[in-house]
Write a protein that holds these residues in place. Structure first.
Motif, PDB file in Angstrom:
ATOM      1  N   ASP A  57     -39.070  46.041  51.361  1.00 24.62           N
ATOM      2  CA  ASP A  57     -39.752  46.545  52.188  1.00 24.62           C
ATOM      3  C   ASP A  57     -39.736  48.018  52.689  1.00 24.62           C
ATOM      4  OD1 ASP A  57     -41.990  46.846  53.719  1.00 24.62           O
ATOM      5  OD2 ASP A  57     -41.395  44.391  54.878  1.00 24.62           O
ATOM      6  N   ARG A  59     -41.204  49.568  55.010  1.00 22.09           N
ATOM      7  CA  ARG A  59     -41.361  49.768  56.560  1.00 22.09           C
ATOM      8  C   ARG A  59     -40.380  49.172  57.422  1.00 22.09           C
ATOM      9  NH1 ARG A  59     -45.946  45.408  57.062  1.00 22.09           N
ATOM     10  NH2 ARG A  59     -44.216  44.160  55.257  1.00 22.09           N
ATOM     11  N   ASP A  60     -39.226  48.751  56.691  1.00 19.62           N
ATOM     12  CA  ASP A  60     -37.587  48.651  57.178  1.00 19.62           C
ATOM     13  C   ASP A  60     -37.088  49.696  56.725  1.00 19.62           C
ATOM     14  OD1 ASP A  60     -35.238  48.078  58.033  1.00 19.62           O
ATOM     15  OD2 ASP A  60     -35.922  45.931  57.298  1.00 19.62           O
ATOM     16  N   ASP A  99     -54.917  46.970  63.482  1.00 21.97           N
ATOM     17  CA  ASP A  99     -54.311  46.236  62.810  1.00 21.97           C
ATOM     18  C   ASP A  99     -53.691  47.425  61.246  1.00 21.97           C
ATOM     19  OD1 ASP A  99     -53.143  44.387  64.039  1.00 21.97           O
ATOM     20  OD2 ASP A  99     -54.659  43.025  63.037  1.00 21.97           O
ATOM     21  N   ASN A 102     -52.629  50.231  61.788  1.00 22.31           N
ATOM     22  CA  ASN A 102     -50.784  50.030  62.169  1.00 22.31           C
ATOM     23  C   ASN A 102     -50.693  49.818  60.514  1.00 22.31           C
ATOM     24  OD1 ASN A 102     -50.948  51.011  65.236  1.00 22.31           O
ATOM     25  ND2 ASN A 102     -51.465  48.950  65.331  1.00 22.31           N
ATOM     26  N   ARG A 103     -51.154  49.324  59.667  1.00 20.15           N
ATOM     27  CA  ARG A 103     -50.630  49.005  58.372  1.00 20.15           C
ATOM     28  C   ARG A 103     -50.450  50.059  57.769  1.00 20.15           C
ATOM     29  NH1 ARG A 103     -51.099  43.351  55.834  1.00 20.15           N
ATOM     30  NH2 ARG A 103     -51.386  42.832  57.755  1.00 20.15           N
ATOM     31  N   ASP A 106     -47.625  52.261  58.529  1.00 19.93           N
ATOM     32  CA  ASP A 106     -46.997  51.603  58.519  1.00 19.93           C
ATOM     33  C   ASP A 106     -46.138  52.018  56.782  1.00 19.93           C
ATOM     34  OD1 ASP A 106     -46.217  51.270  61.381  1.00 19.93           O
ATOM     35  OD2 ASP A 106     -46.674  48.455  61.121  1.00 19.93           O
ATOM     36  N   VAL A 107     -47.375  51.861  55.866  1.00 19.16           N
ATOM     37  CA  VAL A 107     -46.851  51.434  54.719  1.00 19.16           C
ATOM     38  C   VAL A 107     -47.223  53.450  54.527  1.00 19.16           C
ATOM     39  CG1 VAL A 107     -46.954  51.276  52.553  1.00 19.16           C
ATOM     40  CG2 VAL A 107     -47.390  49.170  54.408  1.00 19.16           C
ATOM     41  N   ARG A 110     -45.475  55.747  57.697  1.00 19.36           N
ATOM     42  CA  ARG A 110     -43.689  55.494  58.315  1.00 19.36           C
ATOM     43  C   ARG A 110     -43.218  55.586  56.967  1.00 19.36           C
ATOM     44  NH1 ARG A 110     -45.927  52.996  62.334  1.00 19.36           N
ATOM     45  NH2 ARG A 110     -45.849  54.390  64.708  1.00 19.36           N
ATOM     46  N   GLY A 111     -43.429  54.682  55.993  1.00 19.88           N
ATOM     47  CA  GLY A 111     -43.132  54.475  54.148  1.00 19.88           C
ATOM     48  C   GLY A 111     -41.914  55.657  53.832  1.00 19.88           C
ATOM     49  N   HIS A 114     -39.254  56.532  55.634  1.00 18.85           N
ATOM     50  CA  HIS A 114     -38.516  56.350  55.302  1.00 18.85           C
ATOM     51  C   HIS A 114     -37.571  57.287  54.571  1.00 18.85           C
ATOM     52  CE1 HIS A 114     -39.840  52.866  58.132  1.00 18.85           C
ATOM     53  NE2 HIS A 114     -39.897  53.928  59.705  1.00 18.85           N
ATOM     54  N   THR A 152     -53.864  59.503  56.296  1.00 24.12           N
ATOM     55  CA  THR A 152     -52.119  58.888  56.244  1.00 24.12           C
ATOM     56  C   THR A 152     -52.062  59.934  54.933  1.00 24.12           C
ATOM     57  OG1 THR A 152     -52.421  57.400  54.865  1.00 24.12           O
ATOM     58  CG2 THR A 152     -51.891  56.721  57.396  1.00 24.12           C
TER      59      THR A 152
END
Length: 282
Positions: A57, A59-60, A99, A102-103, A106-107, A110-111, A114, A152
């Motif tokens: 994932d 996002r982690d 939502d 943010n989704r 996040d992907v 931020r993905g 990361h 994004t």
């Protein structure tokens, strides 16, 4: 040795396939671990290269860092990192919720962050390697009806070019991929797990008006690997996407006007559809 996130479908699967076909070893990373294993097994059968599945994932941040380091440690090197995982969100801004935003952040953003944070220190340590971030043509022009996605992807382009400038003197290469519309399952998963919008229910119809012929993921993968071999900063495909990107640089105001025309047509069609539904028997 390569890592491809979002490797179980679409562009990521095509990239993994092309790399294995060239004899490479690929870690197929995907949120859907079972799908990643199916793809890896298929690629191992085809060869001549090798593939392994990595449930991940993006996002982690901790999970991404651990996965990238484990792949590097097990194989002794990390040559190519494709931060490719992403989602699609569509609709007018006033139809979207936090939502949706943010989704997407996040992907899609931020993905990638990361992935960069995990890979870049490893590549600096070994003194070589190439980070390839997947953005979109929407990261180069004002694409309406999908503002979170557009925002994004613009951010991924900016991140990639800034990192390229920092990384080049230190032996690490960075490229960003900006494809036009590609015929992948992503077009059928717009707003997946999120509130639906009228635009997300007619994505393929809207896309074909902008780009009548969808590009294949396999052809894009060949374009990407060719661009990586040539160390291109920005890899744009197909030719129609390169033309659109060039027009945006030369006449940005005209491109914004054209995007506005597209939105007005969409609003008219939506109004007609709503009127038809409101009529008795509609």
């Amino acid at each position: 040795m390569a890592i491809v996130t979002g490797g179980a479908s679409g562009i990521g699967r095509a990239l993994a396939t092309a790399l294995v076909r060239r004899g490479g070893t690929v870690a197929v990373a995907d949120l859907d671990g079972e799908a990643a294993e199916r793809v890896a097994e298929e690629l191992r059968r085809r060869g001549p290269g090798h593939a392994e599945a990595v449930p991940l994932d993006v996002r982690d941040a901790a999970a991404v860092a651990a996965a990238y380091r484990r792949v590097r440690d097990e194989h002794g090197r990390l040559d190519l990192v494709f931060n490719n995982a992403g989602i699609a969100v569509g609709g007018l801004v006033d139809e979207l919720t936090l939502d949706h935003w943010n989704r997407t952040i996040d992907v899609n953003l931020r993905g990638v962050v990361h992935g960069v944070q995990a890979a870049y220190p490893l590549l600096l340590d070994q003194g070589f390697g190439h980070i390839v971030n997947t953005a979109s043509l929407a990261g180069l022009l004002p694409a309406p009806l999908m503002a979170p996605y557009t925002a994004t992807k613009h951010a991924v382009v900016g991140l990639s070019l800034a990192l390229r400038a920092e990384a080049a003197p230190r032996g690490v290469r960075v490229s960003v991929v900006c494809p036009g519309f590609v015929d992948t399952p992503l077009l059928d998963r717009v707003n997946a797990g999120l509130p639906d919008t009228p635009a997300s229910r007619s994505t393929r119809q809207q896309v074909r008006r902008v780009q009548p012929r969808l590009y294949s993921a396999d052809r894009l993968a060949e374009d990407v690997l060719r661009g990586v071999a040539r160390n291109r900063a920005v890899i744009v495909a197909p030719a129609s996407a390169r033309l659109a990107a060039r027009l945006t640089r030369l006449a940005p105001a005209a491109v914004v006007t054209a995007a506005g025309i597209q939105v007005r047509r969409y609003l008219r069609e939506r109004a007609v559809a709503r009127a038809a539904e409101a009529r008795p028997g509609g």
